[in-house]
Scaffold this active site. Structure first.
Site, PDB file in Angstrom:
ATOM      1  N   HIS A 155      23.066  56.250 -26.292  1.00 19.97           N
ATOM      2  CA  HIS A 155      22.030  55.228 -26.094  1.00 19.97           C
ATOM      3  C   HIS A 155      22.208  54.526 -24.746  1.00 19.97           C
ATOM      4  CE1 HIS A 155      19.324  51.949 -27.664  1.00 19.97           C
ATOM      5  NE2 HIS A 155      19.989  51.264 -26.734  1.00 19.97           N
ATOM      6  N   GLU A 156      23.405  54.022 -24.489  1.00 20.71           N
ATOM      7  CA  GLU A 156      23.629  53.262 -23.256  1.00 20.71           C
ATOM      8  C   GLU A 156      23.575  54.160 -22.025  1.00 20.71           C
ATOM      9  OE1 GLU A 156      23.328  50.245 -23.372  1.00 20.71           O
ATOM     10  OE2 GLU A 156      23.721  49.812 -25.475  1.00 20.71           O
TER      11      GLU A 156
ATOM     12  N   HIS B 128      20.030  54.270 -20.904  1.00 16.83           N
ATOM     13  CA  HIS B 128      19.694  53.147 -20.022  1.00 16.83           C
ATOM     14  C   HIS B 128      20.218  53.396 -18.610  1.00 16.83           C
ATOM     15  CE1 HIS B 128      17.997  50.508 -22.984  1.00 16.83           C
ATOM     16  NE2 HIS B 128      19.107  50.403 -23.696  1.00 16.83           N
TER      17      HIS B 128
ATOM     18  N   HIS C  74      18.255  55.924 -16.715  1.00 19.02           N
ATOM     19  CA  HIS C  74      16.957  55.335 -16.355  1.00 19.02           C
ATOM     20  C   HIS C  74      17.105  54.519 -15.066  1.00 19.02           C
ATOM     21  CE1 HIS C  74      13.099  53.377 -18.257  1.00 19.02           C
ATOM     22  NE2 HIS C  74      12.869  53.909 -17.083  1.00 19.02           N
TER      23      HIS C  74
END
Length: 624
Positions: free
Chosen positions: A412-413, A416, A419
């Site tokens: 998940h991180e 980020h 991105h």
């Protein structure tokens, strides 16, 4: 790589005891604290050249371009020193020197905001000029006169956003006052974080293994969920009771913090002429309140499906009813799973290869070049996040616990972080910082790709059932639970807007009521769960949590298209990651043929949840 402790973390141990390979390397930001201080000292002098344009900004396109460039340079430099200070502070909230650095930046940021607060009001001064003298016809605002000038082409979206915000922009004097109060208005969040991460102390737990051997285990915000995953119900009950008893003893303090923070949110909204704090928050993303309300309504309609999942949990755990501390334990019998950090890194690398070689190269760098602060230590901020600035690679904070949830958090991180990395490589600084509404899409895509990879490669029938259990829980915690949080935020803001203060009694009563609604008759509601709102730091971030739910819905569609190898879709997705804030969030999603303004996408995810529950039920029935 050094071996982690048997708990998969360094709970209760000082940060200096954590091996360097598990701590982030901050030297790409600044080599030392002294280097950082030199950069801080240079910030205020950067503001001086901009003051020369005060009263003259809109006299020419050259002046406008110069002011935007200077302001962007200041923001870029500020972002770098802020990132360093916050990372230093979050590594150990009890480190007073690091907390002082973070406080310095908050104060400096308020001062710079105040010093620059005249710019937008001056650009929006009303003016009318003959159409023959302007490239945009009769101008309502001074800056409109120059909107189509060739010098301002790189800044056109920046200017258009200023014009969109015009009804909510104050006079130069009012903007300066509000900017100067920024640090003050954010203090409730800062205080609550320090209370939660530095000052709260939990007693150790004494737990027994399957053989009755007792072990003393430290309890913390970081390892709490891991303890709730224990197959021993007494351990789960003890962790739950101990943690919320401590939170309950601080309910007055936390309620005062949240009351002040929500008041600040409502104050800002009213000052800027928004009908409500909710509309003020959604305005930045150009999202209508109907999207927020539609999410809550759709989830309310599907609560019977959630209740069915709780019924399945009761049956599998052989319980008449669930307690709140039974929500995280696996319902797959005779199966447990430990995931060391190295294994999680391998799985994440493998699962994200579908996103192409450039993406994979950055993933490898993030893992090998210490972008990630891996394990919990005493005083470290709880939870996980990714942050960064334009002039250095992103950073990730984790509290890794050697379990599948931690592996999922890593994926998940990293979503980020990628991105941020793609946006900074493909956008100028002015447009690289994407909105939160789309941020959670990229991270949730990675979670889902990891799940699909593990489901595809798993050969053990119990592991497959375990993964389906995790998928059901992902829907429960992201789509349903985050929507419950969103509804709680809506309620507490409406209370303040109606003149009702947020006392500890009111907050606990409202939260308990919602918790009962979202969990139904199969879950016992005890008094301790009413203190859970104190743990949710996102309640201090103003209508953030609903974006987790909408992002899950978008990510589902994206992952389906990626795994189906839909022609051209990977390029569309990588372009989405590379777009920063160059478009509004809904427009960026629309470029991938996703309509987040429609309730259909929410209902499709609810259907996926129902399908996952049916699949889990069948998998459990097939177990020997």
């Amino acid at each position: 790589m050094a071996a982690a402790s048997s708990l998969g973390c360094y709970v209760g141990r000082s940060r200096t005891e954590v091996p360097m390979c598990f701590k982030w390397d901050l030297t790409p930001l600044f080599v030392s604290d002294d280097d950082w201080r030199e950069a801080v000292d240079k910030l205020l002098p950067m503001v001086a050249p901009m003051q020369e344009y005060k009263g003259k900004v809109c006299l020419s396109a050259e002046n406008i371009a110069a002011v935007v460039r200077i302001h962007d340079d200041i923001d870029r430099a500020l972002s770098r020193v802020r990132t360093y200070a916050n990372l230093r502070a979050d590594g150990d909230k009890s480190d007073s020197a690091a907390q002082g650095m973070a406080d310095t930046i908050r104060s400096l940021e308020s001062q710079i905001d105040a010093d620059c607060s005249w710019i937008v009001p001056e650009m929006l001064e009303p003016i009318k000029v003959p159409s023959s003298e302007t490239s945009a016809g009769n101008a309502e605002y001074a800056i409109t006169h120059w909107l189509n000038h060739e010098l301002l082409v790189p800044y056109r979206r920046y200017i258009e956003l200023i014009l969109r915000d015009a009804p909510h922009t104050l006079s130069a004097k009012e903007e300066a006052l509000l900017a100067g109060m920024g640090d003050l208005l954010d203090n409730p969040r800062v205080i609550s974080n320090l209370l939660r991460n530095a000052d709260m102390k939990f007693p150790n737990l004494v737990i027994s293994d399957a053989n009755g051997i007792k072990t003393t285990v430290p309890l913390s915000n970081g390892n709490y969920i891991s303890l709730l995953q224990s197959g021993d119900r007494n351990t789960r009950r003890e962790a739950y009771t101990t943690l919320y008893t401590v939170y309950g003893s601080l309910a007055h303090t936390f309620s005062a913090c949240l009351n002040a923070k929500v008041k600040a949110s409502v104050f800002r909204a009213r000052l800027r002429n928004y009908p409500s704090a909710l509309e003020a928050s959604l305005h930045a993303d150009n999202v209508k309140p109907s999207v927020y309300h539609a999410l809550i309504d759709a989830v309310h309609r599907s609560l019977p499906d959630l209740y069915s999942y709780f019924s399945l949990r009761c049956k599998s755990l052989k319980l008449e009813k669930l307690n709140m501390y039974d929500m995280h334990v696996s319902i797959v019998p005779d199966f447990s799973m430990k995931v060391p950090y190295d294994q999680a890194c391998s799985w994440v690398r493998e699962s994200l290869q579908i996103l192409g070689p450039n993406y994979s190269e950055l993933i490898n760098k993030a893992i090998s070049e210490r972008w990630i602060d891996v394990y919990e230590n005493r005083g470290k901020r709880a939870g996980g996040y990714s942050t960064g600035c334009y002039d250095a690679h992103p950073y990730i904070l984790m509290n890794y616990n050697n379990d599948l949830d931690s592996a999922t958090t890593l994926a998940h991180e990293l979503g980020h972080a990628m991105h941020k990395a793609f946006s900074s490589r493909n956008q100028p600084h002015l447009y690289y910082s994407y909105r939160i509404f789309v941020a959670e899409v990229a991270s949730t895509v990675n979670q889902m790709l990891l799940h699909e990879h593990l489901m595809t490669t798993a050969t053990d029938i119990r592991l497959k059932a375990y993964l389906l259990n995790k998928k059901c829980d992902e829907f429960r915690t992201t789509l349903f639970r985050q929507t419950m949080f969103a509804e709680f935020e809506k309620i507490i803001h409406e209370k303040i807007e109606s003149g009702v203060p947020l006392t500890d009694e009111l907050l606990c009563t409202e939260y308990a009521s919602l918790n009962t609604l979202y969990h139904g008759d199969n879950v016992i509601q005890d008094s301790l769960i009413s203190f859970e709102w104190e743990r949710v730091l996102h309640f201090f971030l103003n209508f953030y949590v609903y974006k987790y739910a909408t992002s899950l819905c978008a990510a589902e569609k994206i992952v389906f298209n990626l795994l189906a190898h839909k022609p051209g879709f990977l390029d569309k997705y990588l372009n989405f990651l590379s777009s920063g804030c160059s478009k509004d969030p809904l427009d960026l999603l629309a470029d991938m043929d996703l309509d987040l303004s429609s309730v259909d996408i929410i209902e499709d995810s609810i259907s996926s949840f129902k399908k996952a529950v049916l699949g889990l039920s069948a998998a459990l029935e097939s177990l020997p």
